[in-house]
Scaffold this active site. Structure first.
Site, PDB file in Angstrom:
ATOM      1  N   ASN A 112      -9.168  -0.825   8.139  1.00  0.00           N
ATOM      2  CA  ASN A 112      -8.659   0.337   8.512  1.00  0.00           C
ATOM      3  C   ASN A 112      -6.858  -0.149   8.511  1.00  0.00           C
ATOM      4  O   ASN A 112      -6.586  -1.226   8.876  1.00  0.00           O
ATOM      5  CB  ASN A 112      -8.560   0.547  10.053  1.00  0.00           C
ATOM      6  CG  ASN A 112      -9.793   1.510  10.286  1.00  0.00           C
ATOM      7  OD1 ASN A 112     -10.392   1.918   9.429  1.00  0.00           O
ATOM      8  ND2 ASN A 112     -10.092   1.521  11.472  1.00  0.00           N
ATOM      9  N   ASN A 156      -5.456 -10.315  -3.777  1.00  0.00           N
ATOM     10  CA  ASN A 156      -5.295  -9.497  -2.709  1.00  0.00           C
ATOM     11  C   ASN A 156      -4.766  -7.932  -2.610  1.00  0.00           C
ATOM     12  O   ASN A 156      -4.635  -7.268  -1.518  1.00  0.00           O
ATOM     13  CB  ASN A 156      -4.199 -10.464  -1.723  1.00  0.00           C
ATOM     14  CG  ASN A 156      -2.956 -10.782  -2.485  1.00  0.00           C
ATOM     15  OD1 ASN A 156      -2.723 -10.334  -3.517  1.00  0.00           O
ATOM     16  ND2 ASN A 156      -1.900 -11.407  -1.640  1.00  0.00           N
ATOM     17  N   GLN A 199       1.892  -5.919  -2.948  1.00  0.00           N
ATOM     18  CA  GLN A 199       2.302  -6.018  -1.535  1.00  0.00           C
ATOM     19  C   GLN A 199       3.490  -5.436  -1.423  1.00  0.00           C
ATOM     20  O   GLN A 199       3.714  -4.333  -2.100  1.00  0.00           O
ATOM     21  CB  GLN A 199       2.459  -7.493  -1.233  1.00  0.00           C
ATOM     22  CG  GLN A 199       0.912  -8.178  -0.916  1.00  0.00           C
ATOM     23  CD  GLN A 199       0.324  -8.609  -2.369  1.00  0.00           C
ATOM     24  OE1 GLN A 199       1.195  -9.215  -3.011  1.00  0.00           O
ATOM     25  NE2 GLN A 199      -0.746  -8.455  -2.609  1.00  0.00           N
ATOM     26  N   ASP A 202       0.844  -1.208   0.084  1.00  0.00           N
ATOM     27  CA  ASP A 202       0.051  -0.050   0.026  1.00  0.00           C
ATOM     28  C   ASP A 202       0.939   1.167  -0.005  1.00  0.00           C
ATOM     29  O   ASP A 202       0.575   2.232   0.608  1.00  0.00           O
ATOM     30  CB  ASP A 202      -1.004  -0.074   1.055  1.00  0.00           C
ATOM     31  CG  ASP A 202      -2.031  -1.147   1.375  1.00  0.00           C
ATOM     32  OD1 ASP A 202      -2.292  -1.727   0.332  1.00  0.00           O
ATOM     33  OD2 ASP A 202      -2.037  -2.074   2.282  1.00  0.00           O
ATOM     34  N   GLU A 203       2.064   1.307  -0.685  1.00  0.00           N
ATOM     35  CA  GLU A 203       2.835   2.526  -0.638  1.00  0.00           C
ATOM     36  C   GLU A 203       2.449   3.547  -1.759  1.00  0.00           C
ATOM     37  O   GLU A 203       3.062   4.440  -1.548  1.00  0.00           O
ATOM     38  CB  GLU A 203       4.342   1.769  -0.871  1.00  0.00           C
ATOM     39  CG  GLU A 203       5.012   1.149  -0.063  1.00  0.00           C
ATOM     40  CD  GLU A 203       4.884  -0.407  -0.245  1.00  0.00           C
ATOM     41  OE1 GLU A 203       3.939  -0.744  -1.086  1.00  0.00           O
ATOM     42  OE2 GLU A 203       5.168  -1.244   0.791  1.00  0.00           O
ATOM     43  N   VAL A 223       3.047  14.289  -4.214  1.00  0.00           N
ATOM     44  CA  VAL A 223       2.366  15.241  -3.235  1.00  0.00           C
ATOM     45  C   VAL A 223       1.047  15.145  -3.413  1.00  0.00           C
ATOM     46  O   VAL A 223       0.259  16.293  -2.972  1.00  0.00           O
ATOM     47  CB  VAL A 223       3.207  16.531  -3.637  1.00  0.00           C
ATOM     48  CG1 VAL A 223       4.661  16.601  -3.270  1.00  0.00           C
ATOM     49  CG2 VAL A 223       2.880  16.993  -4.947  1.00  0.00           C
ATOM     50  N   GLY A 227      -4.411  -4.289  -4.324  1.00  0.00           N
ATOM     51  CA  GLY A 227      -5.149  -3.260  -4.632  1.00  0.00           C
ATOM     52  C   GLY A 227      -4.368  -1.943  -4.928  1.00  0.00           C
ATOM     53  O   GLY A 227      -3.636  -1.595  -4.214  1.00  0.00           O
ATOM     54  N   HIS A 228      -4.440  -1.452  -6.317  1.00  0.00           N
ATOM     55  CA  HIS A 228      -4.086  -0.236  -6.688  1.00  0.00           C
ATOM     56  C   HIS A 228      -5.109   0.738  -7.064  1.00  0.00           C
ATOM     57  O   HIS A 228      -6.043   0.363  -7.631  1.00  0.00           O
ATOM     58  CB  HIS A 228      -3.188  -0.491  -8.166  1.00  0.00           C
ATOM     59  CG  HIS A 228      -1.971  -1.452  -7.978  1.00  0.00           C
ATOM     60  ND1 HIS A 228      -0.902  -1.422  -6.974  1.00  0.00           N
ATOM     61  CD2 HIS A 228      -1.707  -2.167  -8.805  1.00  0.00           C
ATOM     62  CE1 HIS A 228      -0.194  -2.385  -7.231  1.00  0.00           C
ATOM     63  NE2 HIS A 228      -0.247  -2.982  -8.295  1.00  0.00           N
ATOM     64  N   LYS A 270       1.965   2.194  -5.399  1.00  0.00           N
ATOM     65  CA  LYS A 270       2.570   1.741  -6.339  1.00  0.00           C
ATOM     66  C   LYS A 270       1.841   1.885  -7.809  1.00  0.00           C
ATOM     67  O   LYS A 270       2.430   2.328  -8.923  1.00  0.00           O
ATOM     68  CB  LYS A 270       2.943   0.286  -6.255  1.00  0.00           C
ATOM     69  CG  LYS A 270       3.944  -0.354  -5.253  1.00  0.00           C
ATOM     70  CD  LYS A 270       3.964  -1.732  -5.234  1.00  0.00           C
ATOM     71  CE  LYS A 270       2.764  -2.465  -4.461  1.00  0.00           C
ATOM     72  NZ  LYS A 270       2.630  -2.358  -3.204  1.00  0.00           N
TER      73      LYS A 270
HETATM   74  P1  IMP Z   1      -2.870 -12.761   2.037  1.00  0.00           P
HETATM   75  O1  IMP Z   1      -1.974 -12.129   1.046  1.00  0.00           O
HETATM   76  O2  IMP Z   1      -4.433 -12.564   1.694  1.00  0.00           O
HETATM   77  O3  IMP Z   1      -2.653 -14.150   2.173  1.00  0.00           O
HETATM   78  O4  IMP Z   1      -2.512 -11.980   3.230  1.00  0.00           O
HETATM   79  C1  IMP Z   1      -1.528 -12.184   4.119  1.00  0.00           C
HETATM   80  C2  IMP Z   1      -1.234 -10.638   4.635  1.00  0.00           C
HETATM   81  O5  IMP Z   1      -0.541 -10.048   3.607  1.00  0.00           O
HETATM   82  C3  IMP Z   1      -1.828 -10.143   5.368  1.00  0.00           C
HETATM   83  O6  IMP Z   1      -1.342  -9.420   6.364  1.00  0.00           O
HETATM   84  C4  IMP Z   1      -2.753  -9.156   4.525  1.00  0.00           C
HETATM   85  O7  IMP Z   1      -3.391  -8.170   5.041  1.00  0.00           O
HETATM   86  C5  IMP Z   1      -1.378  -8.548   3.867  1.00  0.00           C
HETATM   87  N1  IMP Z   1      -1.647  -8.332   2.395  1.00  0.00           N
HETATM   88  C6  IMP Z   1      -2.011  -8.993   1.303  1.00  0.00           C
HETATM   89  N2  IMP Z   1      -2.067  -8.439   0.094  1.00  0.00           N
HETATM   90  C7  IMP Z   1      -1.888  -6.915   0.615  1.00  0.00           C
HETATM   91  C8  IMP Z   1      -2.073  -5.568  -0.092  1.00  0.00           C
HETATM   92  O8  IMP Z   1      -1.829  -5.340  -1.105  1.00  0.00           O
HETATM   93  N3  IMP Z   1      -1.519  -4.434   0.869  1.00  0.00           N
HETATM   94  C9  IMP Z   1      -1.189  -4.684   2.119  1.00  0.00           C
HETATM   95  N4  IMP Z   1      -1.402  -5.845   2.564  1.00  0.00           N
HETATM   96  C10 IMP Z   1      -1.434  -7.100   1.992  1.00  0.00           C
END
Ligand code: IMP
Length: 427
Positions: A303, A38, A223, A13-14, A413, A40-41, A16
């Site tokens: 959150n 998993n 991630q 979630d930086e 910014v 999200g952009h 990207k």
């Molecule tokens: P999974 O990838 O659904 O198996 O989740 C494993 C861990 O990675 C959990 O702590 C999720 O919240 C975290 N996670 C997975 N995808 C993201 C992402 O895109 N951003 C932030 N955390 C993520």
């Protein structure tokens, strides 16, 4: 033959999506190399906001070929609804290429992800519940279903039958849930096969030829570094390798063809899910960062946990990924603070650590050693160049650069496409 990797330098979630989008105009191929829906952009173009989970961000630029690499796990239903959602907004995904070797997320993966998390109780990982871990588990266990299996109904049927013979036992006998019907799953996936067939390709071959032709390939990680299965805060990680090494394995592009590794670094830190997070703020300052930064998950709406910038982690990301440049995001969120704490090292049971401690136990005991940097009061959202930033914001960037060990080449910014200060070219 530029092959540029974009990798999250923290816990994901930086921002990207913004970086990928910035490079969009100069890029010919954008490749997702790991993870699944998993991720999200969020990309903001004009007054339109796009939340992408599985599709590479390049899909929004008409001249870019978006590629889902072999290292990704694909939920075909989600992919198709994402494609349909974009089509309804006038964005065509006809160019999308999907690796025949990518693995599929099956209904039993999602079912097991959810029930096994419940089973873990307080020890849960906090997964996104999208079936990611179980799908990668089956891949490693060599019983996964791959995209290419969609092209062979006989094989697909056999694989689903074999998988459910085992998984239904697990669902019913261990977790006390209903089993899944193989014929229903087969019908569903054959339906997906029809629509996905034109996109399925030998993507590593296509990418290799593209690099031979001097095309620009952007490898987009989901991630972040600290969620890497090997280099992250195991077991509180995702089940793939977002780090730059994973970009090669997950795309079929060899390491000696990578030309740049861009680490995406938020000006503070966030994390979703469980696990250690030394600079986490559990007080009103954390809430302020969450609200000011809009730190709510794109995928799950959860959150995000928020805290100050952690230079130990940034240095680690530089080392593990071979970061050549950083893209610093969300600097504007910090405007208005008197002083900004930055974690420069950890105290672990009375001992100073300048690097991430070796063991998980030590990392759980790490408390931040802060240095405070002077803040700035000005609104920086309309700055166009680095020199437009107030002196203290410039000093904050320079300090982060020094501590992180790689140059900061671009700064976000604000969320808009134009709200980026580019210091040097990223390609
Ligand atoms: P999974 O990838 O659904 O198996 O989740 C494993 C861990 O990675 C959990 O702590 C999720 O919240 C975290 N996670 C997975 N995808 C993201 C992402 O895109 N951003 C932030 N955390 C993520």
């Amino acid at each position: 033959m530029p092959a540029v990797v974009l990798v999250g330098a923290q816990w994901g979630d930086e921002g990207k999506g913004k970086a990928t989008d910035l490079l969009g105009g100069d890029v010919d191929y954008v490749v997702r190399y790991q993870g699944g829906n998993n991720a999200g952009h969020t990309v903001v173009i004009g007054d339109q906001k796009y939340a992408l989970h599985l599709l590479p961000t390049g899909v929004l630029s008409p001249d870019v070929v978006p590629v889902i690499g072999n290292g990704v796990v694909i939920d075909p239903g989600v992919l198709l609804s994402e494609i349909d959602g974009l089509a309804a907004r006038g964005i065509d995904c006809g160019r999308l290429l999907i690796s025949a070797n990518a693995h599929l997320i099956m209904p039993h993966h999602k079912a097991i992800d959810k029930v096994s998390e419940r089973f873990l109780g307080k020890a849960k990982i906090g997964t996104t519940g999208r079936g990611i871990g179980p799908a990668y588990g089956d891949k490693i266990y060599r019983v996964g279903v791959r995209v290419q299996d969609l092209l062979d109904p006989g094989i697909l049927s056999q694989k689903i039958e074999a998988a459910l013979t085992e998984k239904n036992q697990i669902l019913t006998k261990i977790y006390n849930r209903r089993g899944l019907e193989a014929t229903k799953v087969l019908d569903e996936y054959l339906g997906y096969a029809e629509r996905l067939r034109p996109h399925i390709a030998d993507t590593s071959l296509i990418l290799s030829r593209a690099l031979d032709e001097d095309k620009v390939v952007l490898l987009e990680g989901g991630q972040g570094t600290l969620l890497d299965i090997d280099h992250g805060t195991y077991p509180f990680v995702t089940s793939s390798s977002p780090t730059s090494g994973g970009a090669c394995a997950g795309s079929g592009i060899p390491p000696n063809r990578l030309t740049r590794v861009i680490g995406i670094l938020k000006a503070y830190t966030t994390r979703v899910g469980s696990g250690p997070f030394p600079t986490e703020l559990l007080d009103e300052q954390g809430e302020w960062l969450r609200q000011t930064g809009g730190e709510y998950g794109v995928t799950t709406g959860r959150n995000r946990r928020c805290g100050w910038f952690d230079a130990v982690i940034a240095r680690y990301a530089t080392r593990i990924n071979g970061v050549t440049d950083f893209f610093l995001t969300k600097l504007d969120v910090l405007s208005g603070l008197e002083r900004i704490p930055v974690c420069v090292a950890y105290d672990v049971d009375g001992v100073r650590h300048d690097e991430i401690p070796m063991t998980q136990t030590e990392f759980h005991h790490a408390t931040p050693i802060y240095e405070e940097l002077p803040g700035w009061q000005e609104d920086i959202t309309s700055a166009k160049t680095f020199d437009d930033l107030p002196p203290n914001a410039q000093a904050y960037v320079r300090a982060l650069e020094e501590m992180s060990g790689a140059p900061i080449s671009a700064i976000g910014v604000g969320p808009g496409r134009t709200q980026t200060l580019q210091i040097r070219s990223l390609i």
